[in-house]
Enzyme design. Structure first.
Site, PDB file in Angstrom:
ATOM      1  N   ILE A  71      -6.800  -3.584   1.034  1.00  0.00           N
ATOM      2  CA  ILE A  71      -5.404  -3.537   0.578  1.00  0.00           C
ATOM      3  C   ILE A  71      -5.308  -4.349  -0.708  1.00  0.00           C
ATOM      4  O   ILE A  71      -5.985  -5.374  -0.862  1.00  0.00           O
ATOM      5  CB  ILE A  71      -4.436  -4.073   1.660  1.00  0.00           C
ATOM      6  CG1 ILE A  71      -2.982  -3.862   1.233  1.00  0.00           C
ATOM      7  CG2 ILE A  71      -4.707  -5.538   1.987  1.00  0.00           C
ATOM      8  CD1 ILE A  71      -1.979  -4.083   2.361  1.00  0.00           C
ATOM      9  N   ILE A 102      -9.378  -7.822   0.493  1.00  0.00           N
ATOM     10  CA  ILE A 102      -8.253  -7.904  -0.421  1.00  0.00           C
ATOM     11  C   ILE A 102      -8.726  -7.458  -1.804  1.00  0.00           C
ATOM     12  O   ILE A 102      -9.685  -8.012  -2.348  1.00  0.00           O
ATOM     13  CB  ILE A 102      -7.678  -9.337  -0.492  1.00  0.00           C
ATOM     14  CG1 ILE A 102      -7.371  -9.869   0.921  1.00  0.00           C
ATOM     15  CG2 ILE A 102      -6.436  -9.348  -1.364  1.00  0.00           C
ATOM     16  CD1 ILE A 102      -6.368  -9.047   1.707  1.00  0.00           C
ATOM     17  N   LYS A 103      -8.044  -6.475  -2.380  1.00  0.00           N
ATOM     18  CA  LYS A 103      -8.434  -5.946  -3.684  1.00  0.00           C
ATOM     19  C   LYS A 103      -7.820  -6.788  -4.806  1.00  0.00           C
ATOM     20  O   LYS A 103      -6.610  -6.986  -4.858  1.00  0.00           O
ATOM     21  CB  LYS A 103      -7.993  -4.482  -3.817  1.00  0.00           C
ATOM     22  CG  LYS A 103      -8.713  -3.559  -2.860  1.00  0.00           C
ATOM     23  CD  LYS A 103      -8.208  -2.131  -2.939  1.00  0.00           C
ATOM     24  CE  LYS A 103      -8.841  -1.373  -4.081  1.00  0.00           C
ATOM     25  NZ  LYS A 103      -8.547   0.087  -3.989  1.00  0.00           N
ATOM     26  N   VAL A 104      -8.708  -7.265  -5.668  1.00  0.00           N
ATOM     27  CA  VAL A 104      -8.300  -8.080  -6.820  1.00  0.00           C
ATOM     28  C   VAL A 104      -8.884  -7.434  -8.073  1.00  0.00           C
ATOM     29  O   VAL A 104     -10.080  -7.124  -8.110  1.00  0.00           O
ATOM     30  CB  VAL A 104      -8.826  -9.529  -6.679  1.00  0.00           C
ATOM     31  CG1 VAL A 104      -8.526 -10.339  -7.933  1.00  0.00           C
ATOM     32  CG2 VAL A 104      -8.229 -10.203  -5.445  1.00  0.00           C
TER      33      VAL A 104
END
Length: 290
Positions: A71, A102-104
């Site tokens: 996400i 977690i998408k960064v």
């Protein structure tokens, strides 16, 4: 055969606006006074929780290698390191599952955030990588983060990360430039059409192998660290003149992930070629990039 799922705001927009699946939930949230931002987050979080739970047996079976659901941190925070770290930690803590990533984004500020998040034990999917230079910084952030985590007594075997290298969009941009160049003068660039994205990815994989077979990572691996796998993103073929499995057939190799759109997955299952292709033609890839 699917062992992971990714998401982003665009994917959610298509799912929510293109179906009636979310209508009842949206009406319910609206009646509770949720605004559009909070409604989106509530729907997205519920979806990601559900799919993470579905994938948990895969995560357990592969001892944390596969079975992740990703996400994305709010894209508006892409140039704010502190806010990205805070938001990523909040999402990771709220979702509270071991198989969440977690998408960064790989902006300069995002890469700094990646190092901090890995050092805190947060699983990170580093997204929007286009260049070899940015990819080198992403791998450095992962290694530095692991070293920091190790130094603080953290458990390295609990952390996972992928580096999402975008593919078809590179050809979309570069092909346009090549065609313009050919119209204005020499035609010798025509043979490069549809070749640059795969060449770029092959050289990224070469860089990955060099980094994760080196002494620096060996020390971390001995403490349980996983490699940060390259993930080929945007692998649906945009140009109808090209094979619909172009960015799958040519990017198969050990320790990689390919996030295919459903249509591309179906096409590959029908007529894809299962062969170890990523390490083939590296010299040609270097020539193409030159």
């Amino acid at each position: 055969g699917v062992t992971g799922v990714t998401s982003n705001p665009t994917i959610f927009e298509k799912a929510i606006s293109g179906s009636t699946d979310y209508d009842e939930a949206m009406v319910s949230l609206a009646s509770l006074g949720y605004d559009s931002k909070d409604t989106y987050e509530k729907l997205a979080m519920e979806d990601i929780c559900s799919v993470a739970d579905l994938l948990l047996p895969t995560y357990d079976l592969t001892q944390g290698r596969d079975g992740y659901a990703s996400i994305e941190v709010n894209p508006r925070l892409a140039h704010n390191t502190g806010a990205t770290i805070t938001e990523a930690e909040r999402l990771f803590s709220t979702l509270n599952r071991p198989n969440i990533m977690i998408k960064v984004p790989a902006t300069p500020e995002g890469i700094t955030a990646v190092r901090a998040l890995i050092s805190k034990g947060v699983n990170v999917n580093v997204t929007l990588i286009f260049s070899l230079e940015a990819y080198a910084q992403v791998m450095e952030a992962y290694l530095s983060g692991l070293e920091n985590l190790c130094g603080s007594g953290g458990e390295l075997d609990r952390v996972a990360s992928v580096a999402s290298f975008f593919v078809s969009r590179v050809d979309t941009v570069v092909d346009t430039l090549l065609q313009e160049y050919s119209r204005q003068g020499p035609k010798e660039s025509a043979h490069l059409l549809g070749k640059v994205a795969i060449a770029n990815a092959k050289l990224a994989y070469k860089s990955f192998r060099a980094t994760f077979t080196g002494a620096r990572f060996a020390a971390l691996r001995s403490r349980g660290a996983k490699v940060q796998r390259p993930l080929w993103a945007s692998t649906g073929t945009k140009n109808p003149a090209y094979s619909d499995v172009l960015y799958v057939d040519n990017l198969i190799g050990k320790d990689t992930v390919n996030t295919m759109p459903p249509a591309t997955m179906v096409a590959f299952m029908d007529h894809g070629q299962l062969e170890h292709t990523l390490e083939q033609g590296e010299a040609e890839a270097e020539q193409v990039m030159k």
